[in-house]
Scaffold this active site. Structure first.
Site, mmCIF file in Angstrom:
data_model
loop_
_atom_site.group_PDB
_atom_site.id
_atom_site.type_symbol
_atom_site.label_atom_id
_atom_site.label_comp_id
_atom_site.label_asym_id
_atom_site.label_seq_id
_atom_site.Cartn_x
_atom_site.Cartn_y
_atom_site.Cartn_z
ATOM 1 N N THR A 1 -85.820 -44.519 20.978
ATOM 2 C CA THR A 1 -84.905 -45.655 20.824
ATOM 3 C C THR A 1 -84.783 -46.088 19.368
ATOM 4 O O THR A 1 -83.717 -46.526 18.935
ATOM 5 C CB THR A 1 -85.353 -46.846 21.695
ATOM 6 O OG1 THR A 1 -86.717 -47.161 21.401
ATOM 7 C CG2 THR A 1 -85.208 -46.526 23.173
ATOM 8 N N PHE B 1 -83.092 -45.265 29.367
ATOM 9 C CA PHE B 1 -82.409 -45.122 30.647
ATOM 10 C C PHE B 1 -82.602 -46.326 31.565
ATOM 11 O O PHE B 1 -81.652 -46.828 32.152
ATOM 12 C CB PHE B 1 -82.890 -43.856 31.365
ATOM 13 C CG PHE B 1 -82.518 -42.599 30.645
ATOM 14 C CD1 PHE B 1 -81.299 -41.985 30.866
ATOM 15 C CD2 PHE B 1 -83.383 -42.023 29.734
ATOM 16 C CE1 PHE B 1 -80.937 -40.831 30.203
ATOM 17 C CE2 PHE B 1 -83.044 -40.865 29.056
ATOM 18 C CZ PHE B 1 -81.815 -40.269 29.289
ATOM 19 N N ILE C 1 -84.746 -34.993 25.949
ATOM 20 C CA ILE C 1 -83.983 -33.755 25.772
ATOM 21 C C ILE C 1 -83.325 -33.697 24.398
ATOM 22 O O ILE C 1 -82.526 -32.802 24.126
ATOM 23 C CB ILE C 1 -82.901 -33.618 26.865
ATOM 24 C CG1 ILE C 1 -81.899 -34.779 26.817
ATOM 25 C CG2 ILE C 1 -83.548 -33.520 28.252
ATOM 26 C CD1 ILE C 1 -80.728 -34.640 27.788
ATOM 27 N N HIS D 1 -87.815 -31.664 30.530
ATOM 28 C CA HIS D 1 -86.452 -31.721 31.042
ATOM 29 C C HIS D 1 -85.483 -30.895 30.207
ATOM 30 O O HIS D 1 -84.272 -31.080 30.288
ATOM 31 C CB HIS D 1 -85.992 -33.180 31.122
ATOM 32 C CG HIS D 1 -86.808 -33.992 32.084
ATOM 33 N ND1 HIS D 1 -86.987 -35.353 31.956
ATOM 34 C CD2 HIS D 1 -87.506 -33.628 33.183
ATOM 35 C CE1 HIS D 1 -87.759 -35.787 32.947
ATOM 36 N NE2 HIS D 1 -88.094 -34.760 33.688
ATOM 37 N N CYS E 1 -67.893 -19.300 27.924
ATOM 38 C CA CYS E 1 -68.582 -18.251 27.175
ATOM 39 C C CYS E 1 -67.574 -17.369 26.441
ATOM 40 O O CYS E 1 -66.564 -16.947 27.013
ATOM 41 C CB CYS E 1 -69.425 -17.418 28.138
ATOM 42 S SG CYS E 1 -70.294 -16.036 27.375
ATOM 43 N N CYS F 1 -67.899 -13.579 28.240
ATOM 44 C CA CYS F 1 -67.424 -13.248 29.574
ATOM 45 C C CYS F 1 -66.519 -14.311 30.190
ATOM 46 O O CYS F 1 -65.971 -14.099 31.275
ATOM 47 C CB CYS F 1 -68.614 -13.001 30.508
ATOM 48 S SG CYS F 1 -69.535 -14.491 30.953
ATOM 49 N N ASN G 1 -96.295 -49.162 25.558
ATOM 50 C CA ASN G 1 -94.982 -49.371 26.143
ATOM 51 C C ASN G 1 -94.671 -50.864 26.097
ATOM 52 O O ASN G 1 -95.576 -51.692 26.205
ATOM 53 C CB ASN G 1 -94.938 -48.870 27.592
ATOM 54 C CG ASN G 1 -93.538 -48.567 28.067
ATOM 55 O OD1 ASN G 1 -92.802 -47.807 27.425
ATOM 56 N ND2 ASN G 1 -93.144 -49.157 29.182
ATOM 57 N N ILE H 1 -93.274 -48.957 19.956
ATOM 58 C CA ILE H 1 -93.938 -47.664 19.850
ATOM 59 C C ILE H 1 -93.933 -47.146 18.420
ATOM 60 O O ILE H 1 -94.947 -46.650 17.912
ATOM 61 C CB ILE H 1 -93.256 -46.648 20.784
ATOM 62 C CG1 ILE H 1 -93.383 -47.115 22.229
ATOM 63 C CG2 ILE H 1 -93.851 -45.258 20.620
ATOM 64 C CD1 ILE H 1 -92.402 -46.467 23.164
#
Length: 246
Positions: free
Chosen positions: A27, A34, A105, A121, A150, A153, A216, A234
């Site tokens: 953050t 989330f 992620i 994840h 792609c 293909c 936290n 944090i």
């Protein structure tokens, strides 16, 4: 001050530290979380929720709507590692950090220099054609319109992130659980511990003479079994850790 000193003493004593982090770690880099107030999962989009749009079934049924939401809310290409990311990289270089398990992620841990990373994840920086398997980077997704296809293909490209309804990568999850079971200090930070099966991985930490720290802003389900609980920012807490010899 007492909590900071206690954390410092635990870090100094530890031989194998594992960091288990969530959205709260990023953050400070400008990436919204989330579940917090104003977080992504507290919003709705007509009759759809973020969880629905980030599901495996929604991706295959409505790839155009998926990618519209994904590009707008899940990609933050300008985000940079913050002080917490940098301190974790320094802990690894110093030989103190034996593993970093993240639910994020965004790829910021690797960008800051960490190599012992288990991305539970997946990562937005890897995208794979569902037909031929060709891999594409984040830039390709950012510079395409609609559903990316792609070049080899013509197949649809899917982000290598774990969507709702998909299981975790076996090798990543096994490695993460192994590191958690072996560490003598587990630092849990920036996660509400409400997402499974990631949250259940903490059960591999055996405790005993070993220690668990929770950092936290809000209470978590791990607070009761932690040796030290710090309800604070944090980035500030991690940045305050001194590393002997650095």
């Amino acid at each position: 001050m007492e909590q900071t000193a206690a954390l410092q003493a635990m870090v100094d004593k530890a031989k194998r530290i594992v960091f288990f982090g969530g959205a709260g770690v990023s953050t400070a880099s400008g990436i919204p979380d989330f579940t917090g107030a104003g977080g992504l999962y507290r919003q709705t989009y007509g009759d759809l929720t973020p969880q629905m749009m980030l599901s495996q079934s929604f991706f295959y049924l409505h790839p155009d709507l998926f990618y519209r939401f994904y590009r707008e809310h899940m990609l933050h290409p300008d985000a940079k590692p913050n002080a917490a990311h940098r301190k974790l990289a320094a802990l690894e270089r110093a030989g103190k950090l034996s593993g970093l398990v993240t639910q994020n992620i965004d790829g910021l841990h690797r960008r800051s220099g960490n190599r012992l990373v288990y991305e539970l994840h997946g990562s937005v920086h890897e995208n794979r054609c569902i037909e031929c398997g060709r891999i594409y980077g984040l830039d390709y997704i950012l510079h395409t319109q609609g559903v990316p296809k792609c070049e080899s293909c013509g197949g649809v490209i899917k982000p290598s992130v774990v969507l709702y309804g998909e299981g975790l990568d076996h090798y990543v999850s096994t490695g993460a659980c192994r590191e958690i079971s072996r560490c003598d200090l587990l630092i849990v930070a920036g996660t509400s511990l409400t997402v499974e099966p990631a949250a259940s991985m903490l059960s591999y930490f055996r405790g005993g003479s070993r220690s668990m720290v929770v950092i936290n802003r809000d209470e978590t389900q791990a607070d009761a079994r932690a040796s030290l609980v710090i309800h604070d920012d944090i980035e500030k807490v991690m940045n305050a850790i001194a590393i002997n010899g650095i």
